[in-house]
Structure formats: structure tokens, C-alpha cells
Write a protein that holds these residues in place. Structure first.
Motif, PDB file in Angstrom:
ATOM      1  N   THR A 212       0.848  -1.195   0.000  1.00  0.00           N
ATOM      2  CA  THR A 212       0.000   0.000   0.000  1.00  0.00           C
ATOM      3  C   THR A 212       0.877   1.236   0.000  1.00  0.00           C
ATOM      4  O   THR A 212       1.870   1.300   0.727  1.00  0.00           O
ATOM      5  CB  THR A 212      -0.929   0.026   1.229  1.00  0.00           C
ATOM      6  N   ALA A 213       0.521   2.224  -0.827  1.00  0.00           N
ATOM      7  CA  ALA A 213       1.245   3.486  -0.885  1.00  0.00           C
ATOM      8  C   ALA A 213       0.274   4.635  -0.616  1.00  0.00           C
ATOM      9  O   ALA A 213      -0.912   4.557  -0.944  1.00  0.00           O
ATOM     10  CB  ALA A 213       1.897   3.678  -2.253  1.00  0.00           C
ATOM     11  N   SER A 214       0.783   5.692   0.010  1.00  0.00           N
ATOM     12  CA  SER A 214      -0.027   6.862   0.334  1.00  0.00           C
ATOM     13  C   SER A 214       0.507   8.074  -0.424  1.00  0.00           C
ATOM     14  O   SER A 214       1.717   8.265  -0.523  1.00  0.00           O
ATOM     15  CB  SER A 214       0.008   7.140   1.840  1.00  0.00           C
ATOM     16  N   PHE A 215      -0.413   8.888  -0.950  1.00  0.00           N
ATOM     17  CA  PHE A 215      -0.040  10.051  -1.758  1.00  0.00           C
ATOM     18  C   PHE A 215      -0.585  11.329  -1.142  1.00  0.00           C
ATOM     19  O   PHE A 215      -1.648  11.329  -0.510  1.00  0.00           O
ATOM     20  CB  PHE A 215      -0.598   9.905  -3.173  1.00  0.00           C
ATOM     21  N   CYS A 216       0.140  12.414  -1.330  1.00  0.00           N
ATOM     22  CA  CYS A 216      -0.371  13.712  -0.917  1.00  0.00           C
ATOM     23  C   CYS A 216      -1.095  14.361  -2.096  1.00  0.00           C
ATOM     24  O   CYS A 216      -0.970  13.929  -3.238  1.00  0.00           O
ATOM     25  CB  CYS A 216       0.760  14.606  -0.412  1.00  0.00           C
TER      26      CYS A 216
END
Length: 348
Positions: A212-216
Motif C-alpha cells: 500500500t502506498a499513500s499520496f499527498c
């Protein structure tokens, strides 16, 4: 958990399986089915937009809408291979439609000649991904914030002479799988010394790892506080193209267009003034962008479109298929150096 894009006919036919055989072998049937169930909006059909359109159509998305209200000019089609040479004066999206559709008849390609700023919020929400090229900062921020609330993936990109960039916002939780070489644990009965007890990597066997990756958001990425201690520490690692992008977006906001080769002298002076104003307001030394930058940010160059369009198109494919690690968040390309760099601006 890896999400599947549920569509009414998200089944690969025998004809499609033959068409996409190489891709299915490369990233798997499930990834191709996710692509096959995805609808994408592409705004801007100049050189970069044409490259992105080509890559998405060949990859096999379900539908691609080409949105552009501008007319074809000799300058605008120099880096645009989808537009016929005799199409000057026609709408850019409409003029690109025939060749785009010819690339892959299995993809539903549409042309929309409206101005993107006139589109309602509901228009953007019918797509699984939105790619904005050649758009204003305000529009990109608006669409990014709108789509984030509905878990719609957003991409932005542009070409300025020798320079190009792309940005992606895949939300707070983007799930994907990555293929890794399988790690073989040593047998517990092995008693041949410490070397035997170390895990070994079997290059002939792989396993799929869920990540899982999180983006701004784009707004957060463009509004970094460069006076903070953390930002000052990373300033040397930040590519100058990030600040060049800020200058060029401000130019577009003020003038309603990109720098024009036909008004090179006038626009060059304005670019230098905008550089000084923008970078000083950000708390950054304007010398980060030497005066010479104005000589290399006019018009579109076909080779730069091909490089940035290849990266941008591939990132959209990866995001929709949920296969392989995505870039976070920016990719910058400098055609003078012939190199690109990825930089991550995390949410605070």
C-alpha cells in the motif's frame, strides 16, 4: 486487499486475450482485466497528450475520452503525431480521434470539444482516472481535490521546451502487488555453520507481495513551506525543475497561455520577473533557477513528449492495473541532461 474495478463486461474475450497476450504474460490476467474495466479522461491533445493517448489505447483500457477545445495550429501539431498535416483549424480532440481509434479498435475512444473549465463536477466523477495536460494550476487543484473525495486517480503533466513533468495522486491508500524473488528459508535440520542458516533468494521463483502506498494532494505538493527546518534540509535534493514548474504555472495563470516563441523577448523578461517574485515569496533563492532557463522552456519538443508521455502513460497503466510500485509523486525530466528524477513530497 487488492481492489478490482467492477464493470458490467469486465471479462477478457478470446480476441482480447490474443491482442493482449504479451501484456497478460508480463503483468498477469487480473491486471489486464482491471485495465479492461477502466475509463480514463485525458485533457489536452497536444504532443504530450498524444503520447499518453497512444500508450493507454495500446495498453487496452475500456474507454478513453479525449477532451480539448482548442484548434489545431501549425505550432501545436509539430509534436503531435495523431493529427493529420491538413487539419489546421480543426478541433484538436476531433482531429486526433481517427488515428487514435485506429491504434486499437477494442478501446472505445471519444472526442469532447468542450472547454474543460466549463465541465461540472459530475463529469469528472464518471471516470476511474483523470489525466490533465496543459491545464492551469487552479483547475488541476480543483479536479484533484474533487477526485480525491471519490477515490478517482489523478495525473497531471506538461512539456515546456526541454523540460517536462508528471504528478500523480492515487489517494491515501493505493493498493498494488509487486513481484519479488522468493526467499527460501534454510532447513532447521541444517547444521553446517552460520552461512547455511541465512535465508537465500531463489531467482527462478517469484511471489506476489501486496503493498500500500499513500499520496499527498497536488495542493500540498505545490505549497511546501520551504522556510521550515525539514524543507531546508531537503532543498539541495529537490530538482530545480520543481521551482521551474512553479514559475511556468504562474506565467500560465497571469497570461492564460504558455511562453510563446513568437514573443520570445517579451516573455523571457516576464519569466525572469516571475521567477524572482515566486521564489522569493516561497523563501527560496531565485538563483536556484539561473537566467539561462528562459532559453529552454518554450514550445513542445517531440523527444521530450515521448519520454514524459511514456512515463506518464505507464504510471496510469500501473495505477489502474494495480501492478508494481508507483512513482510518488513527481517525475521531472531535463532534456538538456537527458535524465529524469523522481521526487516525493509527502503530506504533512
Amino acid at each position: 486487499m487488492i481492489d478490482m474495478i467492477e464493470k458490467e463486461d469486465n471479462v477478457i474475450s478470446e480476441e482480447e486475450a490474443a491482442q493482449y497476450d504479451r501484456q497478460i504474460r508480463l503483468w498477469g490476467l487480473e491486471a489486464q482485466k482491471r485495465l479492461r474495466g477502466s475509463r480514463v479522461l485525458l485533457v489536452g491533445l497536444r504532443g504530450l497528450g498524444a503520447e499518453v493517448a497512444k500508450n493507454l489505447i495500446l495498453a487496452g483500457v475500456k474507454g478513453l475520452t479525449l477532451l480539448d477545445h482548442e484548434q489545431v495550429t501549425e505550432e501545436s501539431r509539430r509534436a503531435q503525431f495523431l493529427i493529420p498535416v491538413d487539419a489546421d483549424g480543426q478541433n484538436q480532440a476531433q482531429a486526433s480521434l481517427e488515428r487514435a481509434q485506429f491504434l486499437n479498435p477494442m478501446v472505445e475512444v471519444k472526442a469532447d470539444t468542450d472547454q474543460v473549465e466549463t465541465k461540472s463536477d459530475d463529469f469528472f466523477l464518471q471516470f476511474d482516472a483523470v489525466c490533465l495536460t496543459g491545464c492551469s494550476r487552479d483547475l488541476m487543484v480543483r479536479v484533484d481535490q474533487l477526485c480525491a473525495s471519490k477515490n478517482i486517480k489523478v495525473f497531471c503533466g506538461d512539456i515546456f521546451g526541454y523540460h517536462g513533468y508528471m504528478f500523480s495522486d492515487l489517494g491515501q491508500e493505493h493498493h498494488y502487488v509487486e513481484e519479488k524473488a522468493k526467499v527460501v528459508k534454510p532447513s532447521e535440520q541444517a547444521n553446517d555453520g552460520p552461512e547455511v542458516k541465512k535465508p537465500k533468494i531463489d531467482l527462478n521463483e517469484t511471489t506476489m507481495v501486496k503493498k500500500t502506498a499513500s499520496f499527498c494532494s497536488l495542493k500540498e505538493a505545490l505549497e511546501i513551506d520551504w522556510t521550515s527546518d525539514d524543507s531546508k534540509a531537503r532543498l539541495k535534493r529537490t530538482p530545480p525543475e520543481y521551482f521551474l514548474l512553479q514559475v511556468l504555472l504562474k506565467f500560465r495563470t497571469d497570461k492564460g497561455r504558455n511562453p510563446d516563441p513568437c514573443s520570445f523577448a517579451e516573455d523571457s523578461l516576464l519569466l525572469l520577473q516571475i521567477r524572482d517574485d515566486v521564489l522569493e515569496a516561497m523563501g527560496v533563492n531565485p538563483e536556484l533557477l539561473p537566467d539561462s532557463f528562459v532559453s529552454y522552456c518554450f514550445s513542445e519538443m517531440a523527444p521530450v513528449c515521448a519520454v514524459v508521455g511514456g512515463v506518464l502513460g505507464q504510471e496510469i497503466v500501473k495505477a489502474l492495473s494495480q501492478r508494481d510500485a508507483p512513482h510518488r509523486n513527481f517525475f521531472f525530466f531535463d532534456g538538456l541532461k537527458g535524465s529524469g528524477v523522481v521526487d516525493y513530497f509527502g503530506a504533512k
